[in-house]
Design a protein around this motif. Structure first.
Motif, PDB file in Angstrom:
ATOM      1  N   ALA A 188      60.961   9.462  -0.693  1.00  0.00           N
ATOM      2  CA  ALA A 188      60.419   8.210  -0.163  1.00  0.00           C
ATOM      3  C   ALA A 188      61.302   7.668   0.947  1.00  0.00           C
ATOM      4  CB  ALA A 188      60.284   7.184  -1.285  1.00  0.00           C
ATOM      5  N   ILE A 189      62.604   8.007   0.883  1.00  0.00           N
ATOM      6  CA  ILE A 189      63.548   7.579   1.914  1.00  0.00           C
ATOM      7  C   ILE A 189      63.509   8.533   3.102  1.00  0.00           C
ATOM      8  CG2 ILE A 189      65.993   7.094   2.378  1.00  0.00           C
ATOM      9  CD1 ILE A 189      66.320   6.659  -0.652  1.00  0.00           C
ATOM     10  N   MET A 190      63.295   9.834   2.806  1.00  0.00           N
ATOM     11  CA  MET A 190      63.240  10.866   3.844  1.00  0.00           C
ATOM     12  C   MET A 190      61.874  11.549   3.800  1.00  0.00           C
ATOM     13  SD  MET A 190      67.018  12.541   3.194  1.00  0.00           S
ATOM     14  CE  MET A 190      66.678  12.870   1.452  1.00  0.00           C
ATOM     15  N   PRO A 191      60.824  10.854   4.231  1.00  0.00           N
ATOM     16  CA  PRO A 191      59.454  11.375   4.059  1.00  0.00           C
ATOM     17  C   PRO A 191      59.185  12.694   4.779  1.00  0.00           C
ATOM     18  CG  PRO A 191      59.480   9.454   5.505  1.00  0.00           C
ATOM     19  CD  PRO A 191      60.837   9.553   4.913  1.00  0.00           C
ATOM     20  N   LYS A 192      59.973  13.003   5.806  1.00  0.00           N
ATOM     21  CA  LYS A 192      59.739  14.243   6.549  1.00  0.00           C
ATOM     22  C   LYS A 192      60.360  15.461   5.872  1.00  0.00           C
ATOM     23  CE  LYS A 192      59.226  12.032  11.075  1.00  0.00           C
ATOM     24  NZ  LYS A 192      59.713  11.958  12.474  1.00  0.00           N
TER      25      LYS A 192
END
Length: 476
Positions: A347-351
């Protein structure tokens, strides 16, 4: 105490149709009755941590009344929290915790919550890995960590922990569907193992009546070196808030959004009284057997704290089945815990890919598992875990029950397009700082201040929201 497999079990029918309703209400066609929750909660709360928590209660010198009656009351309060807070809100909106928080707090602030949630999940998974390692290490004659150990105590320990962590991390990253289904099948085996451990331990202790059973703890004793003396209220509040993040912290909104009605949440009693009550007492009984051995008596006479390693304890009680049960209990709980931590990080690093972030979470958990202090101080860690995360649930509860009465706008961040709700942030920071300072300064056990912190956070949220929302209205 764990619930991380719960949401996956409930979500399975939805995911088979291609969606898990992450950003929408669960449709009526997917609502479920009490039967879908009963077995799940009974199994979810008979986890690897139970093998450590039960013995740790004995190390605190708790008395029979304080333990048996304290657990009875504390677990009942936990059930009430699920029933009248979590489930009531869950069936009202039928959203996940994260989606509902986003509507109130804003996306940027939820990122901070996800980071804290992910890291704490990793440390909890690390404790599970530690627990499994104590069982795997038996055939290798591995030196078991003692209650006061902080650092790895041998090269063998390091190798076994890394090996277990690697296997668990890869499976969590690549095959979660299989793992979650296997965990649901294994849960009854683990519950049976706890029951057998308790029965065999009672026989080994020579218990033939209720008074004999009561006398296992008697009037209590002095705590082991480095441990806090537990009273009745220590037991009540700790057992109530062992799952604080899930009930008053609202994490189980994601589970009970599938319930047909709020009363379905009474099924959490199965988890509290089969998993926690029965399992904790059974684990304490096998430790009581161990404490009577000449080896442990010599350790105690020397002023040292003996090991609470669950692997040898279960093995000494029910043999090979005990080793298998400890490995399964740790493995089936660590796996989804790492998976959940990976989702929080994603959720913090969606990529980033799910595979990579889950491996990252597994790496952090494995590193944490190298240090036995987390598992050996599990009572303290669980108290800290709930203390940090539970106040975010107060934001949801107070927004739901008091927003209209207090004259503030419900779901303010969503309605005003705010990405960082300063009222929420200040409410959490102030309440956390004040009560954590009180805990440190006056040596107050964290479970004693969890409820005051939760209430304070909720009240401050209303006060700050009133102030900042009024300022926004005036500016317009």
């Amino acid at each position: 105490m764990e619930q991380t497999r719960a949401e996956e079990h409930i979500l399975e029918p939805a995911s088979s149709t291609g969606g898990e309703y992450e950003r929408e209400a669960v449709p009526e066609s997917r609502w479920k009755g009490w039967k879908s929750f009963l077995g799940m909660y009974a199994g979810e709360h008979a986890a690897g941590t139970e093998f450590v928590i039960g013995p740790l209660f004995l190390t605190t010198g708790v008395s029979a009344f304080d333990l048996i009656i304290g657990l009875l009351l504390g677990n009942f309060l936990a059930v009430l929290s699920w029933r009248f807070l979590t489930a009531e809100i869950a069936v009202k909106y039928r959203w996940t915790l994260y989606y509902q928080l986003e509507k109130i707090c804003g996306k940027k602030l939820v990122i901070g919550y996800n980071l804290a949630n992910g890291i704490l999940f990793c440390f909890l998974a690390g404790a599970m890995i530690t627990i499994s390692a104590t069982a795997v290490g038996i055939p290798f004659n591995m030196q078991m960590p003692r209650l006061t150990d902080t650092m790895p105590n041998s090269f063998t320990w390091v190798i076994i922990v890394i090996a277990i962590g690697l296997v668990i991390s890869v499976i969590a990253a690549r095959g979660y569907d299989m793992v979650s289904k296997a965990a649901n099948w294994m849960s009854p085996v683990i519950v049976l193992a706890f029951l057998l451990c308790g029965i065999v331990a009672l026989n080994q202790l020579g218990v033939s009546s209720f008074s004999d059973f009561w006398n296992v703890w008697g009037e209590g004793s002095e705590p082991f070196p480095g441990q806090v003396k537990y009273t009745f209220w220590h037991v009540v509040l700790w057992s109530w808030f062992a799952n604080a993040a899930m009930h008053i912290g609202m994490s189980d909104l994601s589970v009970f959004r599938y319930a047909k009605k709020a009363s379905v949440s009474w099924t959490t009693a199965a988890g509290m009284y089969v998993g926690h009550y029965m399992a904790w007492i059974a684990a304490a009984l096998i430790y009581a057997v161990y404490l009577r051995s000449p080896e442990v008596q010599a350790i105690l006479a020397d002023g040292q704290a003996p090991s609470v390693a669950p692997g040898p304890l279960a093995y000494n009680t029910i043999g090979i089945f005990g080793i298998i049960a400890v490995i399964l209990a740790g493995w089936t709980t660590a796996n989804p815990t790492i998976y959940r931590a990976g989702l929080a990080f994603q959720a913090i690093m969606p990529k980033a890919s799910t595979f990579k972030v889950t491996l990252l979470a597994g790496g952090i958990a494995t590193f944490a598992g190298l240090f036995p202090a987390i598992a050996m101080k599990l009572l303290d860690f669980v108290a800290l875990y709930g203390f940090i995360l539970a106040p975010f649930g107060a934001i949801i509860v107070f927004d739901h029950f008091f927003a209209d009465k207090y004259g503030i706008q419900r779901f303010y961040a969503e309605k005003e397009g705010i990405r960082f709700n300063i009222a929420v942030f200040l409410a959490w920071v102030v309440s956390f700082a004040v009560f954590y300072f009180i805990s440190l300064q006056f040596d107050v056990f964290l479970s004693f201040v969890t409820l005051p912190t939760w209430l304070c956070c909720g009240v401050l949220f209303l006060v700050f929201s009133k102030y900042f929302q009024r300022r926004t209205t005036v500016k317009r």
